[in-house]
Motif scaffolding. Structure first.
Motif, PDB file in Angstrom:
ATOM      1  N   GLY A  63     -12.809  12.868  -0.740  1.00  0.00           N
ATOM      2  CA  GLY A  63     -12.297  12.615   0.459  1.00  0.00           C
ATOM      3  C   GLY A  63     -12.519  11.313   1.092  1.00  0.00           C
ATOM      4  N   ALA A  64     -13.475  11.319   2.252  1.00  0.00           N
ATOM      5  CA  ALA A  64     -13.676  10.206   3.072  1.00  0.00           C
ATOM      6  C   ALA A  64     -14.453   9.174   2.219  1.00  0.00           C
ATOM      7  CB  ALA A  64     -14.233  10.485   4.464  1.00  0.00           C
ATOM      8  N   GLU A  65     -15.220   9.524   1.399  1.00  0.00           N
ATOM      9  CA  GLU A  65     -16.162   8.716   0.615  1.00  0.00           C
ATOM     10  C   GLU A  65     -15.353   7.945  -0.511  1.00  0.00           C
ATOM     11  OE1 GLU A  65     -18.443  11.782  -1.212  1.00  0.00           O
ATOM     12  OE2 GLU A  65     -20.354  10.932  -0.089  1.00  0.00           O
ATOM     13  N   VAL A  66     -14.086   8.166  -0.702  1.00  0.00           N
ATOM     14  CA  VAL A  66     -13.306   7.306  -1.350  1.00  0.00           C
ATOM     15  C   VAL A  66     -12.484   6.187  -0.543  1.00  0.00           C
ATOM     16  CG1 VAL A  66     -11.287   7.368  -2.804  1.00  0.00           C
ATOM     17  CG2 VAL A  66     -12.790   9.051  -3.219  1.00  0.00           C
ATOM     18  N   PRO A  67     -12.546   5.044  -0.976  1.00  0.00           N
ATOM     19  CA  PRO A  67     -11.842   4.143  -0.207  1.00  0.00           C
ATOM     20  C   PRO A  67     -10.399   4.283   0.083  1.00  0.00           C
ATOM     21  CG  PRO A  67     -13.044   2.896  -2.070  1.00  0.00           C
ATOM     22  CD  PRO A  67     -13.195   4.181  -2.459  1.00  0.00           C
ATOM     23  N   ALA A  68     -10.237   3.721   1.381  1.00  0.00           N
ATOM     24  CA  ALA A  68      -8.982   4.114   1.967  1.00  0.00           C
ATOM     25  C   ALA A  68      -8.792   2.783   3.058  1.00  0.00           C
ATOM     26  CB  ALA A  68      -8.817   5.438   2.723  1.00  0.00           C
ATOM     27  N   VAL A  69      -7.469   2.276   2.799  1.00  0.00           N
ATOM     28  CA  VAL A  69      -7.197   1.102   3.757  1.00  0.00           C
ATOM     29  C   VAL A  69      -5.865   1.514   4.551  1.00  0.00           C
ATOM     30  CG1 VAL A  69      -6.288  -1.209   4.147  1.00  0.00           C
ATOM     31  CG2 VAL A  69      -7.903  -0.755   2.074  1.00  0.00           C
ATOM     32  N   ALA A  70      -6.427   1.560   5.998  1.00  0.00           N
ATOM     33  CA  ALA A  70      -5.419   2.204   6.811  1.00  0.00           C
ATOM     34  C   ALA A  70      -3.984   1.608   6.914  1.00  0.00           C
ATOM     35  CB  ALA A  70      -6.087   2.291   8.388  1.00  0.00           C
ATOM     36  N   GLY A  71      -3.100   2.325   6.825  1.00  0.00           N
ATOM     37  CA  GLY A  71      -1.653   1.700   6.832  1.00  0.00           C
ATOM     38  C   GLY A  71      -1.245   1.282   5.567  1.00  0.00           C
ATOM     39  N   VAL A  72      -2.196   1.088   4.526  1.00  0.00           N
ATOM     40  CA  VAL A  72      -1.776   0.688   3.142  1.00  0.00           C
ATOM     41  C   VAL A  72      -1.804   1.611   2.122  1.00  0.00           C
ATOM     42  CG1 VAL A  72      -1.957  -1.169   1.619  1.00  0.00           C
ATOM     43  CG2 VAL A  72      -2.274  -1.771   4.017  1.00  0.00           C
ATOM     44  N   SER A 118      -4.254   5.416   1.030  1.00  0.00           N
ATOM     45  CA  SER A 118      -4.889   6.692   1.613  1.00  0.00           C
ATOM     46  C   SER A 118      -5.797   6.937   0.450  1.00  0.00           C
ATOM     47  CB  SER A 118      -4.039   7.796   1.692  1.00  0.00           C
ATOM     48  OG  SER A 118      -3.639   8.138   0.554  1.00  0.00           O
ATOM     49  N   ALA A 119      -6.886   7.564   0.912  1.00  0.00           N
ATOM     50  CA  ALA A 119      -7.959   8.059  -0.076  1.00  0.00           C
ATOM     51  C   ALA A 119      -7.324   8.596  -1.532  1.00  0.00           C
ATOM     52  CB  ALA A 119      -8.780   8.788   0.340  1.00  0.00           C
ATOM     53  N   SER A 120      -6.119   9.390  -1.449  1.00  0.00           N
ATOM     54  CA  SER A 120      -5.435  10.335  -2.294  1.00  0.00           C
ATOM     55  C   SER A 120      -4.816   9.164  -3.244  1.00  0.00           C
ATOM     56  CB  SER A 120      -4.564  11.321  -1.977  1.00  0.00           C
ATOM     57  OG  SER A 120      -3.797  10.633  -0.973  1.00  0.00           O
ATOM     58  N   ASP A 121      -4.289   8.026  -2.725  1.00  0.00           N
ATOM     59  CA  ASP A 121      -3.538   6.849  -3.244  1.00  0.00           C
ATOM     60  C   ASP A 121      -4.626   6.237  -4.403  1.00  0.00           C
ATOM     61  OD1 ASP A 121      -1.034   7.389  -2.233  1.00  0.00           O
ATOM     62  OD2 ASP A 121      -1.564   5.751  -0.360  1.00  0.00           O
ATOM     63  N   ALA A 144     -16.411   3.302  -7.959  1.00  0.00           N
ATOM     64  CA  ALA A 144     -15.912   3.158  -6.458  1.00  0.00           C
ATOM     65  C   ALA A 144     -15.330   4.525  -5.952  1.00  0.00           C
ATOM     66  CB  ALA A 144     -15.367   1.798  -6.052  1.00  0.00           C
ATOM     67  N   ALA A 145     -14.413   4.898  -7.022  1.00  0.00           N
ATOM     68  CA  ALA A 145     -13.419   6.019  -6.599  1.00  0.00           C
ATOM     69  C   ALA A 145     -13.913   7.232  -6.981  1.00  0.00           C
ATOM     70  CB  ALA A 145     -12.110   5.837  -7.344  1.00  0.00           C
ATOM     71  N   LEU A 175       3.728  -3.765  -6.284  1.00  0.00           N
ATOM     72  CA  LEU A 175       3.529  -3.431  -7.797  1.00  0.00           C
ATOM     73  C   LEU A 175       3.129  -2.195  -8.151  1.00  0.00           C
ATOM     74  CD1 LEU A 175       1.732  -6.959  -8.353  1.00  0.00           C
ATOM     75  CD2 LEU A 175       4.206  -6.508  -8.941  1.00  0.00           C
ATOM     76  N   ARG A 176       3.018  -1.345  -6.901  1.00  0.00           N
ATOM     77  CA  ARG A 176       2.380  -0.095  -7.193  1.00  0.00           C
ATOM     78  C   ARG A 176       3.240   0.793  -7.941  1.00  0.00           C
ATOM     79  NH1 ARG A 176      -1.910   2.942  -5.630  1.00  0.00           N
ATOM     80  NH2 ARG A 176      -1.536   5.414  -5.393  1.00  0.00           N
ATOM     81  N   ASP A 177       3.111   1.537  -9.046  1.00  0.00           N
ATOM     82  CA  ASP A 177       3.781   2.596  -9.523  1.00  0.00           C
ATOM     83  C   ASP A 177       3.742   3.881  -8.765  1.00  0.00           C
ATOM     84  OD1 ASP A 177       5.758   2.814 -12.278  1.00  0.00           O
ATOM     85  OD2 ASP A 177       4.313   4.644 -12.062  1.00  0.00           O
ATOM     86  N   PRO A 178       4.698   4.810  -8.765  1.00  0.00           N
ATOM     87  CA  PRO A 178       4.517   6.176  -8.468  1.00  0.00           C
ATOM     88  C   PRO A 178       3.301   7.035  -8.842  1.00  0.00           C
ATOM     89  CG  PRO A 178       6.772   5.712  -8.732  1.00  0.00           C
ATOM     90  CD  PRO A 178       5.954   4.860  -9.201  1.00  0.00           C
ATOM     91  N   ASP A 179       2.802   6.596  -9.945  1.00  0.00           N
ATOM     92  CA  ASP A 179       1.628   7.504 -10.586  1.00  0.00           C
ATOM     93  C   ASP A 179       0.255   6.908 -10.275  1.00  0.00           C
ATOM     94  OD1 ASP A 179       1.315   5.021 -12.285  1.00  0.00           O
ATOM     95  OD2 ASP A 179       1.377   5.998 -14.375  1.00  0.00           O
ATOM     96  N   GLY A 180       0.376   5.724  -9.470  1.00  0.00           N
ATOM     97  CA  GLY A 180      -0.908   4.990  -8.896  1.00  0.00           C
ATOM     98  C   GLY A 180      -1.352   3.804  -9.632  1.00  0.00           C
ATOM     99  N   SER A 181      -0.692   3.578 -10.863  1.00  0.00           N
ATOM    100  CA  SER A 181      -0.953   2.480 -11.456  1.00  0.00           C
ATOM    101  C   SER A 181      -0.177   1.189 -10.780  1.00  0.00           C
ATOM    102  CB  SER A 181      -0.645   2.599 -13.182  1.00  0.00           C
ATOM    103  OG  SER A 181       0.743   2.789 -13.421  1.00  0.00           O
ATOM    104  N   TYR A 182      -0.476   0.113 -11.580  1.00  0.00           N
ATOM    105  CA  TYR A 182       0.063  -1.175 -11.104  1.00  0.00           C
ATOM    106  C   TYR A 182       0.591  -2.070 -12.130  1.00  0.00           C
ATOM    107  CZ  TYR A 182      -1.628  -0.214  -6.189  1.00  0.00           C
ATOM    108  OH  TYR A 182      -1.990   0.236  -5.112  1.00  0.00           O
ATOM    109  N   TRP A 183       1.586  -2.586 -11.908  1.00  0.00           N
ATOM    110  CA  TRP A 183       2.294  -3.465 -12.498  1.00  0.00           C
ATOM    111  C   TRP A 183       1.707  -4.658 -12.513  1.00  0.00           C
ATOM    112  CZ3 TRP A 183       6.136  -2.173 -16.125  1.00  0.00           C
ATOM    113  CH2 TRP A 183       6.666  -0.686 -15.567  1.00  0.00           C
TER     114      TRP A 183
END
Length: 363
Positions: A3-12, A14-17, A57-58, A287-295
């Motif tokens: 939950g909240a312990e995983v980094p998240a950047v507001a508006g960019v 979420s922790a689940s991302d 970190a995650a 560059l984000r892919d739907p599975d969470g990885s990045y090109w």
């Protein structure tokens, strides 16, 4: 972590991302603990550690520990690692000094997050051997040759970005040495010399000014900070940053890359430019892919992703930048250099130049 312990950047993001991105890195991890560039790809010791840091970190601590165990098991007797391995087989036996030093950053990062004293004690000999190997290639002036080739011959050519990264690694290694109660005064001297050379002797390094890493890495690695750091980033901003897309890898190519953009985000954060860092972090999310990885990157002249790879270390850079911007984990300030040693000051008169570290501490 959850939950909240995983980094998240507001508006960019979420922790689940962020968790999804971490899972995409873990999915590529081999049974041995090694983390290749992508599933079935090659492993290098720097990007392997960067990915392990992101897993920590995650909250994927077990997977991160497996990665560090791989580093411990595969370290060669001289303290180095092969530059390139594929499925456990060495493809390039050369040893890159920056790649080898980076284990210190990863171990210190993991310790900051987990406070695992047993881990620190287990990995300390690995870090000590790695740093001693790297400093064996340091020149009298302070720069460090970038590689020992496969024949065991050191190459004297030094790289500004690599040495800047080693500067950060040395700071983390000294912090770890203090933590385990084994001070390394020789490392303090080496760090001071390296920092001085990074700030005052550009002639010590190969000319790679086309590459964005040579622009921002002296800031990211902690050798140049404060107003000097801000000035450095402002001077070539328009050469490398493409509005709405991110940072170029090379100044004359229409190619933005995710990892370089996120490292620039960390550099901006380190000199207090948090609003601009946040804006740049948001810009690279194409560059984000739907599975969470990045090109890895985008050739924006024709709208094509290139290379056609979703690299673990790009996703890792995203997670580390997200942590810095959100100040979520105890290691969020790692690249700001929070509480890291600065090394022993160099007598600038010995080389006839002035050198005052950007924070006001003699360098």
């Amino acid at each position: 972590m959850a939950g909240a312990e995983v980094p998240a950047v507001a508006g960019v993001l979420s922790a689940s991302d962020v968790e999804r991105t971490a899972r995409s890195i873990a999915k590529a991890q081999e049974e041995s603990g090694a983390i290749p560039w992508f599933a079935g790809g090659h492993v290098d010791p720097w990007d392997h550690v960067e990915s392990a840091m992101a897993l920590t970190a995650a909250g994927l601590v077990a997977q991160a520990r497996a990665a560090y165990e791989w580093s411990r098991r595969t370290q060669r007797p001289d303290g180095s690692w092969p530059l390139k391995l594929v499925r456990g087989e060495v493809e390039d036996a050369s040893a890159d000094t920056n790649f080898c030093a980076y284990v210190a950053v990863g171990v210190w990062h993991h310790l900051l997050v987990t406070r695992d004293e047993v881990f620190a004690g287990r990995m300390w000999p690995v870090v000590r051997r790695a740093i001693d190997f790297v400093l064996g290639l340091q020149a009298d002036r302070g720069e460090i040759g970038w590689v020992r080739d496969a024949r065991g011959i050191p190459v004297a050519e030094a790289l500004l970005s690599g040495c800047s990264s080693i500067h950060h690694s040395l700071r983390c290694a000294l912090a770890l040495a203090e933590y385990v109660g084994e001070p390394q005064p020789g490392w303090e001297v080496a760090l001071g010399r390296l920092g001085h050379t990074l700030r005052r002797h550009p002639e010590a390094f190969a000319d790679k000014r086309r590459y964005s890493m040579d622009w921002y890495y002296p800031v990211l690695g902690g050798a140049v900070r404060g107003e000097q750091g801000l000035t450095r980033l402002r001077e070539r901003w328009t050469d490398f940053v493409v509005d709405g897309l991110g940072a170029r890898c090379v100044d004359d190519h229409p190619w933005v890359t995710g990892a370089e953009t996120c490292e620039l985000v960390l550099s901006l954060d380190a000199v207090g430019e948090r609003a601009r860092a946040h804006e740049l972090f948001a810009a690279m999310q194409h560059l984000r892919d739907p599975d969470g990885s990045y090109w890895t990157g985008l050739v924006y002249a024709d709208g094509k992703r290139w290379p056609e790879e979703r690299t673990t270390w790009t996703g890792a850079a995203v997670i580390l930048a997200a942590d810095a911007l959100s100040t979520t984990t105890p290691a969020a300030g790692l690249f700001r250099g929070d509480d890291l040693p600065t090394g022993l000051a160099v007598d600038s008169g010995a080389c006839g130049c002035d050198d005052v570290y950007a924070t006001g501490v003699p360098g």
